[in-house]
Design a protein around this motif. Structure first.
Motif, PDB file in Angstrom:
ATOM      1  N   LYS A 107      -8.177  -0.769  -4.106  1.00 58.35           N
ATOM      2  CA  LYS A 107      -7.118  -0.419  -5.054  1.00 58.35           C
ATOM      3  C   LYS A 107      -6.710   1.032  -4.825  1.00 58.35           C
ATOM      4  O   LYS A 107      -7.188   1.947  -5.494  1.00 58.35           O
ATOM      5  CB  LYS A 107      -7.605  -0.610  -6.488  1.00 58.35           C
ATOM      6  CG  LYS A 107      -7.856  -2.062  -6.860  1.00 58.35           C
ATOM      7  CD  LYS A 107      -8.222  -2.193  -8.332  1.00 58.35           C
ATOM      8  CE  LYS A 107      -8.396  -3.635  -8.733  1.00 58.35           C
ATOM      9  NZ  LYS A 107      -8.742  -3.787 -10.175  1.00 58.35           N
ATOM     10  N   THR A 164      -3.863   2.444  -5.427  1.00 60.18           N
ATOM     11  CA  THR A 164      -3.097   2.938  -6.567  1.00 60.18           C
ATOM     12  C   THR A 164      -3.325   1.988  -7.740  1.00 60.18           C
ATOM     13  O   THR A 164      -3.871   0.890  -7.573  1.00 60.18           O
ATOM     14  CB  THR A 164      -1.586   3.026  -6.259  1.00 60.18           C
ATOM     15  OG1 THR A 164      -1.079   1.706  -6.011  1.00 60.18           O
ATOM     16  CG2 THR A 164      -1.331   3.906  -5.043  1.00 60.18           C
ATOM     17  N   SER A 165      -2.889   2.388  -8.899  1.00 66.46           N
ATOM     18  CA  SER A 165      -3.137   1.576 -10.094  1.00 66.46           C
ATOM     19  C   SER A 165      -2.399   0.246 -10.080  1.00 66.46           C
ATOM     20  O   SER A 165      -2.808  -0.711 -10.745  1.00 66.46           O
ATOM     21  CB  SER A 165      -2.738   2.359 -11.350  1.00 66.46           C
ATOM     22  OG  SER A 165      -1.352   2.698 -11.310  1.00 66.46           O
ATOM     23  N   ASN A 166      -1.296   0.138  -9.314  1.00 66.80           N
ATOM     24  CA  ASN A 166      -0.498  -1.091  -9.313  1.00 66.80           C
ATOM     25  C   ASN A 166      -0.584  -1.869  -8.002  1.00 66.80           C
ATOM     26  O   ASN A 166       0.145  -2.846  -7.813  1.00 66.80           O
ATOM     27  CB  ASN A 166       0.965  -0.777  -9.619  1.00 66.80           C
ATOM     28  CG  ASN A 166       1.613   0.075  -8.536  1.00 66.80           C
ATOM     29  OD1 ASN A 166       0.924   0.782  -7.797  1.00 66.80           O
ATOM     30  ND2 ASN A 166       2.926   0.000  -8.444  1.00 66.80           N
ATOM     31  N   ALA A 178       1.800  -4.928  -8.664  1.00 68.56           N
ATOM     32  CA  ALA A 178       2.166  -5.155 -10.057  1.00 68.56           C
ATOM     33  C   ALA A 178       3.583  -4.656 -10.326  1.00 68.56           C
ATOM     34  O   ALA A 178       3.912  -3.502 -10.040  1.00 68.56           O
ATOM     35  CB  ALA A 178       1.169  -4.455 -10.976  1.00 68.56           C
ATOM     36  N   THR A 203       5.125  -5.645 -13.527  1.00 67.95           N
ATOM     37  CA  THR A 203       4.895  -5.359 -14.938  1.00 67.95           C
ATOM     38  C   THR A 203       3.406  -5.577 -15.203  1.00 67.95           C
ATOM     39  O   THR A 203       2.633  -5.847 -14.272  1.00 67.95           O
ATOM     40  CB  THR A 203       5.728  -6.274 -15.849  1.00 67.95           C
ATOM     41  OG1 THR A 203       5.261  -7.632 -15.721  1.00 67.95           O
ATOM     42  CG2 THR A 203       7.208  -6.221 -15.471  1.00 67.95           C
ATOM     43  N   GLN A 204       3.005  -5.504 -16.444  1.00 66.48           N
ATOM     44  CA  GLN A 204       1.600  -5.697 -16.773  1.00 66.48           C
ATOM     45  C   GLN A 204       1.124  -7.106 -16.435  1.00 66.48           C
ATOM     46  O   GLN A 204      -0.041  -7.309 -16.103  1.00 66.48           O
ATOM     47  CB  GLN A 204       1.364  -5.416 -18.260  1.00 66.48           C
ATOM     48  CG  GLN A 204      -0.109  -5.438 -18.660  1.00 66.48           C
ATOM     49  CD  GLN A 204      -0.303  -5.054 -20.110  1.00 66.48           C
ATOM     50  OE1 GLN A 204       0.647  -4.792 -20.835  1.00 66.48           O
ATOM     51  NE2 GLN A 204      -1.550  -5.017 -20.549  1.00 66.48           N
ATOM     52  N   SER A 231       3.333  -9.943 -10.933  1.00 64.79           N
ATOM     53  CA  SER A 231       3.030  -9.270  -9.669  1.00 64.79           C
ATOM     54  C   SER A 231       3.739  -9.959  -8.515  1.00 64.79           C
ATOM     55  O   SER A 231       3.942 -11.179  -8.537  1.00 64.79           O
ATOM     56  CB  SER A 231       1.517  -9.285  -9.395  1.00 64.79           C
ATOM     57  OG  SER A 231       0.795  -8.640 -10.414  1.00 64.79           O
TER      58      SER A 231
END
Length: 253
Positions: free
Chosen positions: A181, A183-185, A215, A217-218, A221
């Motif tokens: 991971k 990055t966070s998305n 991702a 949105t929350q 994906s």
């Protein structure tokens, strides 16, 4: 060992409340990473009809349901894909996968799984497996996670040939999985499986799967997937190696 996998292991599955059911499946790309307990899942699919020289129809669908608490994880997967054009089927397969994971410590888990597959294109009328074994967490940093699985499974396969041919085998089903991971998305998952027969090591399968999930949105994906399979002894008339590349979207709940 054959007695255990044919008689004792199905009984254990019933006792555990898990219905007994091998396409190699990348479970790593299907696990939903969450720190909370309870239910989670995702689903998706598409239907396409086009006509130029020939009419082409395709459809695919998948469902994923997961329940997790502090020590246990239950995972159900279902997939279907179909493609037909010029009066010929190019893809027609289904599979269902059920897996139970028990956490003994931060290092060791124990997995039990069962699976049922049909694939008329590769001449597999049905393939059933049931197996279990340890899963080791080799690295668990925030950015990188590495897992090693050393599992064993009983496999029944019935080939779609004339006359029909059936096989009963016991295989090792080991895998090495990386989840990155950066990055966070963005999540990148790489998994390699090795499945030799225990009584004939020259009969083996190797699968490498690469997945990237971005991702949007929350819950939504974009996905990119690459699968490569090598089967040293496929059904007669089927090539030893094949690959698939796909892109799409995934909605999680």
């Amino acid at each position: 060992m054959m007695y255990f996998f044919r008689i004792v292991f199905p009984v254990l599955l019933i006792i555990a409340g898990i219905p007994a059911s091998a396409q190699i499946v990348n479970v790593e790309s299907r696990r939903i990473q969450t720190d909370t307990t309870g239910w989670a899942g995702s689903f998706g699919g598409n239907i396409n009809l086009s006509k130029n020289v020939d009419q082409v129809f395709s459809a695919s669908a998948f469902a994923h349901l997961q329940y997790k608490n502090s020590k246990n994880l239950y995972l159900f997967l279902g997939d279907y894909s179909f493609l037909k054009g010029a009066q010929k089927k190019y893809t027609d397969n289904t599979f269902f996968h059920l897996r139970y994971n028990h956490k003994f410590s931060n290092l060791i888990r124990w997995e039990v799984f069962t699976q049922l597959q049909t694939n008329k294109i590769t001449k597999i009328e049905n393939r059933f497996l049931a197996g279990m074994g340890p899963r080791f967490k080799l690295s668990g940093s925030g950015m990188l996670q590495v897992y090693l699985g050393v599992l064993f499974m009983y496999e029944y396969e019935r080939e779609l040939v004339d006359p029909p041919v059936s096989h009963h085998n016991v295989r090792n089903s080991s895998y090495l999985a990386f989840t990155l991971k950066p990055t966070s998305n963005l999540e990148i998952i790489s998994t390699t499986f090795y499945q030799p027969r225990l009584d004939h090591l020259g009969d083996f399968r190797i699968l490498n799967q690469e997945s990237a999930n971005l991702a949007i949105t929350q819950k939504l994906s974009a996905t990119i997937n690459w699968n490569y399979l090598y089967d040293h002894f496929p059904v007669a008339g089927i090539p030893k190696s094949n690959y698939t590349f796909s892109t799409g979207f995934r909605y999680a709940f």
